[in-house]
Design a protein around this motif. Structure first.
Motif, short mmCIF file in Angstrom:
data_model
loop_
_atom_site.label_atom_id
_atom_site.label_comp_id
_atom_site.label_asym_id
_atom_site.label_seq_id
_atom_site.Cartn_x
_atom_site.Cartn_y
_atom_site.Cartn_z
N ALA A 1 -56.64 -17.05 3.62
CA ALA A 1 -58.34 -17.15 3.22
C ALA A 1 -59.09 -17.89 3.58
O ALA A 1 -60.22 -17.96 3.86
CB ALA A 1 -58.27 -17.40 1.39
N LEU A 2 -58.30 -19.28 4.12
CA LEU A 2 -58.91 -20.41 5.14
C LEU A 2 -59.23 -19.90 5.91
O LEU A 2 -60.60 -20.01 6.96
CB LEU A 2 -57.90 -21.58 5.24
CG LEU A 2 -57.91 -21.91 3.72
CD1 LEU A 2 -57.39 -23.91 3.87
CD2 LEU A 2 -59.45 -23.06 3.38
N ALA A 3 -58.74 -19.21 7.09
CA ALA A 3 -58.82 -18.23 8.54
C ALA A 3 -60.19 -17.69 8.69
O ALA A 3 -61.25 -17.83 9.07
CB ALA A 3 -57.30 -18.11 9.13
N ARG A 4 -59.96 -16.83 7.38
CA ARG A 4 -60.67 -16.06 7.66
C ARG A 4 -62.57 -17.05 6.87
O ARG A 4 -63.75 -16.84 7.46
CB ARG A 4 -61.08 -15.12 6.36
CG ARG A 4 -60.01 -13.77 6.89
CD ARG A 4 -59.81 -13.41 5.33
NE ARG A 4 -58.19 -11.90 5.81
CZ ARG A 4 -57.96 -11.55 4.95
NH1 ARG A 4 -58.22 -11.48 3.85
NH2 ARG A 4 -57.08 -11.18 5.19
N ALA A 5 -62.59 -17.82 6.00
CA ALA A 5 -63.27 -18.82 5.72
C ALA A 5 -64.01 -19.40 6.98
O ALA A 5 -65.35 -19.98 7.15
CB ALA A 5 -63.47 -19.51 4.23
N THR A 6 -62.42 -19.40 7.55
CA THR A 6 -63.67 -20.80 8.57
C THR A 6 -63.74 -20.16 10.35
O THR A 6 -64.34 -21.02 11.08
CB THR A 6 -62.78 -21.88 9.13
OG1 THR A 6 -61.30 -21.45 8.80
CG2 THR A 6 -62.77 -22.54 7.55
N ALA A 7 -63.98 -19.17 9.98
CA ALA A 7 -63.23 -18.23 11.45
C ALA A 7 -62.48 -19.32 12.46
O ALA A 7 -62.74 -18.98 13.81
CB ALA A 7 -64.71 -17.66 11.56
N THR B 1 -54.19 -22.87 13.78
CA THR B 1 -55.01 -23.58 13.61
C THR B 1 -55.10 -24.09 12.07
O THR B 1 -55.37 -25.43 11.88
CB THR B 1 -56.76 -23.48 14.57
OG1 THR B 1 -56.72 -23.18 16.00
CG2 THR B 1 -57.54 -25.23 14.50
N VAL B 2 -55.41 -23.18 11.24
CA VAL B 2 -55.59 -23.59 10.69
C VAL B 2 -54.01 -24.31 9.94
O VAL B 2 -53.97 -25.54 8.81
CB VAL B 2 -56.15 -22.53 9.33
CG1 VAL B 2 -55.33 -22.24 7.78
CG2 VAL B 2 -57.24 -22.37 9.33
N SER B 3 -52.98 -23.83 9.88
CA SER B 3 -52.29 -24.51 9.75
C SER B 3 -51.76 -25.82 10.06
O SER B 3 -51.26 -26.84 9.11
CB SER B 3 -50.29 -23.63 10.47
OG SER B 3 -49.20 -24.86 10.33
N HIS B 4 -52.45 -26.34 11.69
CA HIS B 4 -52.31 -27.68 12.08
C HIS B 4 -53.23 -28.34 11.11
O HIS B 4 -52.83 -30.33 11.08
CB HIS B 4 -52.67 -27.74 12.90
CG HIS B 4 -51.17 -27.15 14.70
ND1 HIS B 4 -49.71 -28.39 14.22
CD2 HIS B 4 -50.89 -25.69 14.52
CE1 HIS B 4 -49.48 -27.63 15.44
NE2 HIS B 4 -49.49 -26.37 15.33
#
Length: 65
Positions: free
Chosen positions: A14-20, A25-28
């Motif tokens: 969801a974070l990857a989708r919301a932030t494109a 990168t989200v994991s890091h």
């Protein structure tokens, strides 16, 4: 962290989708925020959710003034 608060997104996907940005990168970024004491991470089975800590929320609110 702002994306978690503003969009309600808390999982990596969801974070990857919301932030494109990519899951990598989200994991890091969530790892760095967690290590700084700004996020907590909860795992339930294979699902991982992220939430801001009190400190993370206070810093975010402070940046909005």
């Amino acid at each position: 962290m702002r994306a978690i608060v503003e969009t309600g997104a808390s999982t990596m996907t969801a974070l990857a989708r919301a932030t494109a940005i990519s899951l990598f990168t989200v994991s890091h970024r969530t790892s760095a925020l967690r290590n700084a004491g700004l996020l907590v991470t909860e795992r339930t089975g294979s699902s991982v959710s992220h939430m801001p800590t009190r400190l993370g929320t206070a810093l975010l609110r402070g940046s909005q003034h």
